[in-house]
Design a protein around this motif. Sequence first.
Motif, PDB file in Angstrom:
ATOM      1  N   TYR A 437      -7.092 -23.923 110.889  1.00 52.07           N
ATOM      2  CA  TYR A 437      -6.029 -22.926 110.990  1.00 52.07           C
ATOM      3  C   TYR A 437      -6.567 -21.629 110.383  1.00 52.07           C
ATOM      4  O   TYR A 437      -6.788 -21.552 109.172  1.00 52.07           O
ATOM      5  CB  TYR A 437      -4.787 -23.369 110.226  1.00 52.07           C
ATOM      6  N   SER A 444       3.381 -11.665 114.840  1.00 49.26           N
ATOM      7  CA  SER A 444       3.939 -12.104 116.117  1.00 49.26           C
ATOM      8  C   SER A 444       4.851 -11.014 116.664  1.00 49.26           C
ATOM      9  O   SER A 444       5.675 -10.442 115.931  1.00 49.26           O
ATOM     10  CB  SER A 444       4.726 -13.402 115.940  1.00 49.26           C
ATOM     11  N   ASN A 450       6.742 -15.040 111.862  1.00 50.56           N
ATOM     12  CA  ASN A 450       5.524 -15.701 112.299  1.00 50.56           C
ATOM     13  C   ASN A 450       4.390 -14.706 112.522  1.00 50.56           C
ATOM     14  O   ASN A 450       4.631 -13.521 112.799  1.00 50.56           O
ATOM     15  CB  ASN A 450       5.763 -16.471 113.608  1.00 50.56           C
ATOM     16  N   ARG A 452       0.105 -14.576 114.191  1.00 49.57           N
ATOM     17  CA  ARG A 452      -0.794 -15.246 115.116  1.00 49.57           C
ATOM     18  C   ARG A 452      -1.979 -15.848 114.372  1.00 49.57           C
ATOM     19  O   ARG A 452      -2.537 -15.238 113.448  1.00 49.57           O
ATOM     20  CB  ARG A 452      -1.281 -14.266 116.168  1.00 49.57           C
ATOM     21  N   TYR A 455      -5.991 -21.817 116.206  1.00 45.92           N
ATOM     22  CA  TYR A 455      -5.846 -23.249 115.958  1.00 45.92           C
ATOM     23  C   TYR A 455      -6.993 -23.968 116.643  1.00 45.92           C
ATOM     24  O   TYR A 455      -7.237 -23.796 117.836  1.00 45.92           O
ATOM     25  CB  TYR A 455      -4.508 -23.726 116.518  1.00 45.92           C
ATOM     26  N   GLN A 462      -7.089 -22.564 120.481  1.00 45.08           N
ATOM     27  CA  GLN A 462      -6.133 -21.676 121.119  1.00 45.08           C
ATOM     28  C   GLN A 462      -5.446 -20.824 120.065  1.00 45.08           C
ATOM     29  O   GLN A 462      -5.510 -21.100 118.871  1.00 45.08           O
ATOM     30  CB  GLN A 462      -5.079 -22.478 121.893  1.00 45.08           C
ATOM     31  N   ASN A 464      -1.937 -19.465 118.415  1.00 45.78           N
ATOM     32  CA  ASN A 464      -0.560 -19.920 118.244  1.00 45.78           C
ATOM     33  C   ASN A 464       0.158 -19.030 117.235  1.00 45.78           C
ATOM     34  O   ASN A 464      -0.487 -18.319 116.443  1.00 45.78           O
ATOM     35  CB  ASN A 464      -0.526 -21.357 117.722  1.00 45.78           C
ATOM     36  N   GLU A 466       2.713 -18.999 113.768  1.00 43.39           N
ATOM     37  CA  GLU A 466       3.100 -19.908 112.682  1.00 43.39           C
ATOM     38  C   GLU A 466       3.724 -19.106 111.549  1.00 43.39           C
ATOM     39  O   GLU A 466       3.504 -17.901 111.412  1.00 43.39           O
ATOM     40  CB  GLU A 466       1.886 -20.690 112.184  1.00 43.39           C
TER      41      GLU A 466
END
Length: 480
Positions: A437, A444, A450, A452, A455, A462, A464, A466
């Motif tokens: 991670y 985001s 969140n 970016r 992952y 990719q 994601n 979080e």
Amino acid sequence: MDKTMRFLSMATLALVGTVLTGCTMDDNIIEQPQQPENKTNVVTLTTTVSFDDGTEAGGTTRALAIDFEKKTAEKTFAVGEAMAIVYKNNKGNTVKAVSVALTDGDITNEGKSATFTFELENPNKTQNVTYVYPAVMANADGTVNYDALSTQDGTEETLSSSLDLATYTGAWTDGTSLPAATLDNQLAILALTLKNSTGSSTITSSLTQVTVSDGVNNYTVSAAYGIFGDDRIFVAIRPVTAALSYTATNGTISYTKTATSREYAVGNLYNLGLRMVQDFAPATAEAVDLGLSVKWANMNVGAESVTDYGKYYAWGATTDNYSESKNYSWANTPYYNGDGTTHSWTKYTGSDSKPTLEAADDAARANWGGSWRMPTETEMKELLDNTTRTWQTNYNGSGVNGLLFTSKKEGYTDKSIFLPAAGVRLSSTSLAGTAGYYWSSTLSSSDANNCRYLYLLSTGAQMNPENRRYGMTVRAVQDK
């Protein structure tokens, strides 16, 4: 100031591409040394360097200035200097000859004019001649020896006598005599005063090496400790419009700086005071060029080796909560203003026009210094799009698993970086998961709670979103 110092100029600077009339790719290149006993024709050349007020196009002489405010100086010739001439002989060969070194009697007009004496063997007077001053800046084929700029010593004296480049190309006068000439500057000059990051003290006197880069050409000034004193460091560069980057060291501490893009023009002096940022990255940290828009670090921030996990940061944090025995909770997340259930933020709110971490909140910049920073989401996507990824079990016998990213870019396919599967830290101090991670510096776009992240696991990688409170590892990048 001795005479040689005064001979620093602007009337002699930068780059010139000289193409001799009638020259083809099949020309034979001959470098002809002076041979007084075999001379066939001795021609005396008088070249005058003019000094104007900077308004005449191509005639400004401000490159090395004694008056830094007005950026003006008078260029004068010095005893012992020489100039090169490149010409065609009657066999069609390109020949370079070097003048006899100047004596006191050769220099007139208060040093602004000089008579250079050459020995030219059977010159073809229907072809142009090229002058390159000083002579050490001329290659055998008449092109400029820009390699001489790659290593300098930062002093006015050396710049004046060896690197203060000026050129001229023209036809023989009346087809019989070498032309008198006013030389054109071909370089820009930087006069650098380097300070610490706050500007409170000058670090120039402690430095042993400074490198200036325009992204294509590198100019390195190397000298023994303390040679610069408190004076400026002079660096001759080719004219360019670019964001120049600077690196410096005193042998122990490294500093970096990237300036705003601007034009560095022929014949000009740029008196620059730069605040340098100290680089705190470990000695084992390297910037790996994968052929992408940025260079990627070979190890994680807070790590001591390529396989070390490093430290875990909430998004926007510059310290590791785990090492400080704090939970990765909402309350411990930078700029959090909620109650644990309803979340709000005082910075990076999604509506404050701050979609990317600023330097003060960037874990890579705060902990490694220099020009290191966290990658953006775009830069992480670029990494994914231009590499092949291979899952590594027990990478190099370290017992650490992770993904090896190998460049697919032509010329860089032998370059790779390893990202350990370091897991993620949640609200407790325990490490969760066996995947990787890695935070980007990008918020985001749809939810300010969140951010970016990259992952990675055994089946691929990719981007994601979080929760920004989670503790993730950071892989730094450097701009090229």
